[in-house]
Design a protein around this motif. Structure first.
Motif, PDB file in Angstrom:
ATOM      1  N   THR A 242       0.745  -1.125   0.079  1.00 43.84           N
ATOM      2  CA  THR A 242       0.006   0.002  -0.082  1.00 43.84           C
ATOM      3  C   THR A 242       0.744   1.310   0.237  1.00 43.84           C
ATOM      4  O   THR A 242       2.010   1.274   0.356  1.00 43.84           O
ATOM      5  CB  THR A 242      -0.988   0.186   1.167  1.00 43.84           C
ATOM      6  OG1 THR A 242      -0.319   0.104   2.373  1.00 43.84           O
ATOM      7  CG2 THR A 242      -1.736  -1.151   1.294  1.00 43.84           C
ATOM      8  N   VAL A 243       0.310   2.278  -0.558  1.00 45.27           N
ATOM      9  CA  VAL A 243       0.787   3.614  -0.310  1.00 45.27           C
ATOM     10  C   VAL A 243      -0.329   4.379   0.888  1.00 45.27           C
ATOM     11  O   VAL A 243      -1.284   4.226   0.646  1.00 45.27           O
ATOM     12  CB  VAL A 243       0.463   4.492  -1.459  1.00 45.27           C
ATOM     13  CG1 VAL A 243       0.765   5.980  -1.245  1.00 45.27           C
ATOM     14  CG2 VAL A 243       1.566   4.167  -2.603  1.00 45.27           C
ATOM     15  N   ASN A 244       0.206   4.736   1.969  1.00 47.41           N
ATOM     16  CA  ASN A 244      -0.363   4.941   3.206  1.00 47.41           C
ATOM     17  C   ASN A 244      -0.535   6.334   3.240  1.00 47.41           C
ATOM     18  O   ASN A 244      -1.277   6.832   4.140  1.00 47.41           O
ATOM     19  CB  ASN A 244       0.259   4.412   4.410  1.00 47.41           C
ATOM     20  CG  ASN A 244       0.481   2.865   4.236  1.00 47.41           C
ATOM     21  OD1 ASN A 244      -0.325   2.364   3.987  1.00 47.41           O
ATOM     22  ND2 ASN A 244       1.990   2.636   4.415  1.00 47.41           N
ATOM     23  N   LYS A 245       0.221   7.390   2.563  1.00 47.90           N
ATOM     24  CA  LYS A 245       0.118   8.608   2.740  1.00 47.90           C
ATOM     25  C   LYS A 245       0.961   9.433   1.530  1.00 47.90           C
ATOM     26  O   LYS A 245       1.970   9.069   1.138  1.00 47.90           O
ATOM     27  CB  LYS A 245       1.027   9.200   4.008  1.00 47.90           C
ATOM     28  CG  LYS A 245       0.800  10.798   4.142  1.00 47.90           C
ATOM     29  CD  LYS A 245       1.460  10.825   5.737  1.00 47.90           C
ATOM     30  CE  LYS A 245       1.457  12.453   6.030  1.00 47.90           C
ATOM     31  NZ  LYS A 245       2.334  12.878   7.164  1.00 47.90           N
ATOM     32  N   VAL A 246       0.473  10.509   1.208  1.00 45.18           N
ATOM     33  CA  VAL A 246       0.997  11.449   0.153  1.00 45.18           C
ATOM     34  C   VAL A 246       1.428  12.697   0.516  1.00 45.18           C
ATOM     35  O   VAL A 246       0.551  13.574   1.067  1.00 45.18           O
ATOM     36  CB  VAL A 246       0.036  11.511  -1.318  1.00 45.18           C
ATOM     37  CG1 VAL A 246       1.077  12.442  -2.272  1.00 45.18           C
ATOM     38  CG2 VAL A 246      -0.133  10.156  -1.900  1.00 45.18           C
ATOM     39  N   ASP A 247       2.473  12.993   0.643  1.00 46.55           N
ATOM     40  CA  ASP A 247       2.980  14.299   1.401  1.00 46.55           C
ATOM     41  C   ASP A 247       3.071  15.292   0.288  1.00 46.55           C
ATOM     42  O   ASP A 247       3.200  16.502   0.664  1.00 46.55           O
ATOM     43  CB  ASP A 247       4.498  13.897   2.032  1.00 46.55           C
ATOM     44  CG  ASP A 247       4.279  12.995   3.179  1.00 46.55           C
ATOM     45  OD1 ASP A 247       3.562  13.164   4.122  1.00 46.55           O
ATOM     46  OD2 ASP A 247       5.081  12.125   3.145  1.00 46.55           O
ATOM     47  N   SER A 254       7.222  13.678  -6.426  1.00 48.45           N
ATOM     48  CA  SER A 254       6.192  13.226  -5.381  1.00 48.45           C
ATOM     49  C   SER A 254       7.000  12.457  -4.414  1.00 48.45           C
ATOM     50  O   SER A 254       7.781  11.704  -4.624  1.00 48.45           O
ATOM     51  CB  SER A 254       5.459  12.301  -6.400  1.00 48.45           C
ATOM     52  OG  SER A 254       4.655  12.615  -7.357  1.00 48.45           O
ATOM     53  N   GLN A 255       6.433  12.866  -2.983  1.00 45.73           N
ATOM     54  CA  GLN A 255       6.844  12.048  -1.763  1.00 45.73           C
ATOM     55  C   GLN A 255       5.670  11.474  -1.072  1.00 45.73           C
ATOM     56  O   GLN A 255       4.755  12.176  -1.081  1.00 45.73           O
ATOM     57  CB  GLN A 255       7.533  13.221  -1.062  1.00 45.73           C
ATOM     58  CG  GLN A 255       8.708  13.728  -1.496  1.00 45.73           C
ATOM     59  CD  GLN A 255       9.483  14.800  -0.588  1.00 45.73           C
ATOM     60  OE1 GLN A 255       8.676  15.417   0.332  1.00 45.73           O
ATOM     61  NE2 GLN A 255      10.636  15.456  -1.077  1.00 45.73           N
ATOM     62  N   PHE A 256       6.134  10.078  -0.815  1.00 45.66           N
ATOM     63  CA  PHE A 256       4.864   9.690  -0.089  1.00 45.66           C
ATOM     64  C   PHE A 256       5.403   8.229   0.734  1.00 45.66           C
ATOM     65  O   PHE A 256       6.537   7.877   0.566  1.00 45.66           O
ATOM     66  CB  PHE A 256       3.931   8.796  -1.357  1.00 45.66           C
ATOM     67  CG  PHE A 256       4.682   8.059  -2.435  1.00 45.66           C
ATOM     68  CD1 PHE A 256       4.853   6.822  -2.558  1.00 45.66           C
ATOM     69  CD2 PHE A 256       5.304   8.851  -3.552  1.00 45.66           C
ATOM     70  CE1 PHE A 256       5.351   5.984  -3.661  1.00 45.66           C
ATOM     71  CE2 PHE A 256       6.054   8.510  -4.483  1.00 45.66           C
ATOM     72  CZ  PHE A 256       5.963   6.978  -4.624  1.00 45.66           C
ATOM     73  N   ASP A 257       4.462   7.768   1.442  1.00 49.77           N
ATOM     74  CA  ASP A 257       4.946   6.697   1.994  1.00 49.77           C
ATOM     75  C   ASP A 257       4.436   5.410   1.301  1.00 49.77           C
ATOM     76  O   ASP A 257       3.344   5.023   1.068  1.00 49.77           O
ATOM     77  CB  ASP A 257       4.051   6.557   3.361  1.00 49.77           C
ATOM     78  CG  ASP A 257       4.143   5.475   4.418  1.00 49.77           C
ATOM     79  OD1 ASP A 257       4.166   4.336   3.756  1.00 49.77           O
ATOM     80  OD2 ASP A 257       4.488   5.590   5.628  1.00 49.77           O
ATOM     81  N   ALA A 263       9.381   7.206   0.324  1.00 55.88           N
ATOM     82  CA  ALA A 263       9.903   7.310  -1.007  1.00 55.88           C
ATOM     83  C   ALA A 263       9.766   8.454  -1.779  1.00 55.88           C
ATOM     84  O   ALA A 263       8.815   9.285  -1.477  1.00 55.88           O
ATOM     85  CB  ALA A 263       8.846   6.084  -1.729  1.00 55.88           C
ATOM     86  N   THR A 264      10.443   8.912  -2.833  1.00 60.32           N
ATOM     87  CA  THR A 264      10.476  10.047  -3.351  1.00 60.32           C
ATOM     88  C   THR A 264      10.744   9.570  -5.156  1.00 60.32           C
ATOM     89  O   THR A 264      11.688   8.717  -5.110  1.00 60.32           O
ATOM     90  CB  THR A 264      11.642  11.061  -3.130  1.00 60.32           C
ATOM     91  OG1 THR A 264      11.498  11.620  -1.816  1.00 60.32           O
ATOM     92  CG2 THR A 264      11.732  12.109  -3.862  1.00 60.32           C
TER      93      THR A 264
END
Length: 451
Positions: A242-247, A254-257, A263-264
């Motif tokens: 899963t992707v849990n968050k998009v920062d 794009s930076q995300f969990d 991850a970037t």
């Protein structure tokens, strides 16, 4: 391998060598030659490979590139079709381009495959895995509705009941048919927003069990998200990755969990986070550790026409492929997030590879763009009148637009724009024409010609 297949493969390799040594290459012509001489040669070419087929409407090319990059953390001998030539002749050509693994060894083939070619490729290569990105309306003249497209993919999957299916769990269509294959689902795990519905102009939101309109706990875009049917209880399957968050969600980053890892990726768009998650899922299923995958995917990724950045006369030109309403709207959302001023070019062709029906441009939300911060607008391609009219309806005065029916003539217009950044949204053959012209003028080093 039969004598006929041996002769065909030898001829194909010779033609491939000649084209790439003395000409500008050719991504599929050698494959066409081999198929004419020996229609089942792909089976012989693929015997020493374990194959992964990546298919779906949007994201095949980038998902394939990212998957190769991720799997490279644990596998050495990986074959792929990097030009995006994804019909059987292009796939045959990809095998011709790479030496066969030594006898007794196995390579890994990671192949982008056109939806209508999945069955033909699957019959010959017997893949270990199918990766399904999404299915949206696209080239209606060729594929039909989304359910027709899915049936084309299922025809290949049903030939390989032991192959693992890695599917976007946020897409209801991939949970609509019972199949014997092992399944791994990936998707977004975002906060519950209650009981919401997708936008009214969204395809594929009917429950496959009872035809009731699906509802969502959250909706990422189009018909993707944590769906459920309030009438019969049909709901999204359990997700393994899963992707849990998009920062951060900017056009260039794009930076995300990503499954618990920070991850970037240096590319924009929610849809590209899905592509990254798909590649991550494949690599994890092949035994690659999560941190190694995240590190591999963090580098700059250049793929022909998919947010490819080119410097031209001091200007930064970002080429983005658009081909259907969902993809177009995601791109418009992405560039709309750009905090700086930029110019815009939209190049529209309607050749067979683009889809001859261009009515899909009217579903694009061009009205959402902030035109006061877009000083120059260019339209081009042989359907430039259609896209010019669409932009005028969206509120762009005709006198603000420059037009060029010939894609080559767009280049001098780009050079004259008043600012130094431009997004070029182009259909497939328009993108090829533009890249060829840029290669001829030495702005890019490699042509992408679908011969």
């Amino acid at each position: 391998m039969s004598i006929r297949e041996q002769l065909a493969i030898t001829a194909g390799k010779s033609v491939y060598w000649f084209l790439h040594t003395f000409r500008n290459g050719g991504s599929s012509f050698p494959g066409q030659l081999v198929e004419r001489m020996a229609p089942n040669a792909l089976s012989a070419l693929g015997k020493r490979y374990d194959t992964i087929i990546i298919t779906g409407t949007n994201g095949k090319t980038l998902t394939t590139a990212l998957t190769v990059k991720a799997l490279g953390q644990g596998y050495q001998n990986i074959l792929t079709n990097p030009t995006g030539s994804n019909m059987t002749q292009g796939i045959v050509a990809a095998f011709l381009a790479k030496p066969q693994p030594a006898r007794g060894q196995k390579g890994l083939a990671v192949l982008e495959v056109d939806e209508a070619n999945v069955e033909r490729v699957a019959i010959q290569l017997h893949p270990k895995m199918f990766v399904l990105t999404n299915i949206f309306r696209d080239q209606m003249d060729r594929y039909g509705e989304i359910y027709t497209t899915y049936e084309k993919i299922l025809a290949g999957i049903r030939r390989c009941p032991d192959a693992t299916i890695v599917a976007n769990g946020d897409a209801p269509i991939f949970n609509s048919k019972k199949l014997p294959n092992p399944k791994v689902y990936y998707g977004f795990n975002l906060p519950d927003q209650g009981d919401i519905r997708a936008d009214v102009n969204t395809d594929g939101v009917l429950c496959p069990v009872c035809d009731h309109i699906l509802h969502y706990h959250f909706n990422t875009y189009a018909n993707l998200g944590n769906y459920f049917c309030p009438n019969c209880g049909f709901h999204r399957p359990a997700l393994k990755y899963t992707v849990n968050k998009v920062d951060t969600l900017l056009p260039t980053e794009s930076q995300f969990d990503l499954d618990g890892h920070s991850a970037t990726i240096h590319i924009g768009g929610m849809y590209n986070i899905y592509n990254t998650l798909a590649a991550y899922t494949v690599a994890r299923e092949f035994g690659i550790a999560g941190p190694a995958i995240v590190n591999a995917l963090a580098g700059d990724e250049t793929v022909f026409g998919r947010q490819e950045v080119i410097t031209m006369g001091g200007k930064t030109v970002t080429i983005i492929l658009v081909k259907n309403p969902v993809g177009l709207n995601q791109v418009l959302t992405m560039i709309g997030n750009d905090p700086q001023s930029y110019s815009l070019a939209v190049l529209l062709n309607s050749n067979y590879a683009d889809g001859i029906d261009t009515s899909w441009i009217w579903d694009g939300r061009f009205e959402d763009l902030d035109y006061p911060k877009i000083p120059a607008i260019i339209t081009g391609g042989h359907r430039y009148k259609d896209i010019s009219l669409r932009l005028q309806v969206a509120g762009v005065p005709a006198e603000r637009m420059q037009t060029a029916e010939n894609v080559v003539d767009v280049i001098p217009l780009i050079k004259q724009i008043p600012n130094d950044r431009i997004y070029v949204l182009a259909t497939y053959t328009a993108m090829l024409e533009l890249r060829k012209a840029l290669a001829d003028q030495n702005y890019v080093s490699q042509q992408l010609v679908n011969e």
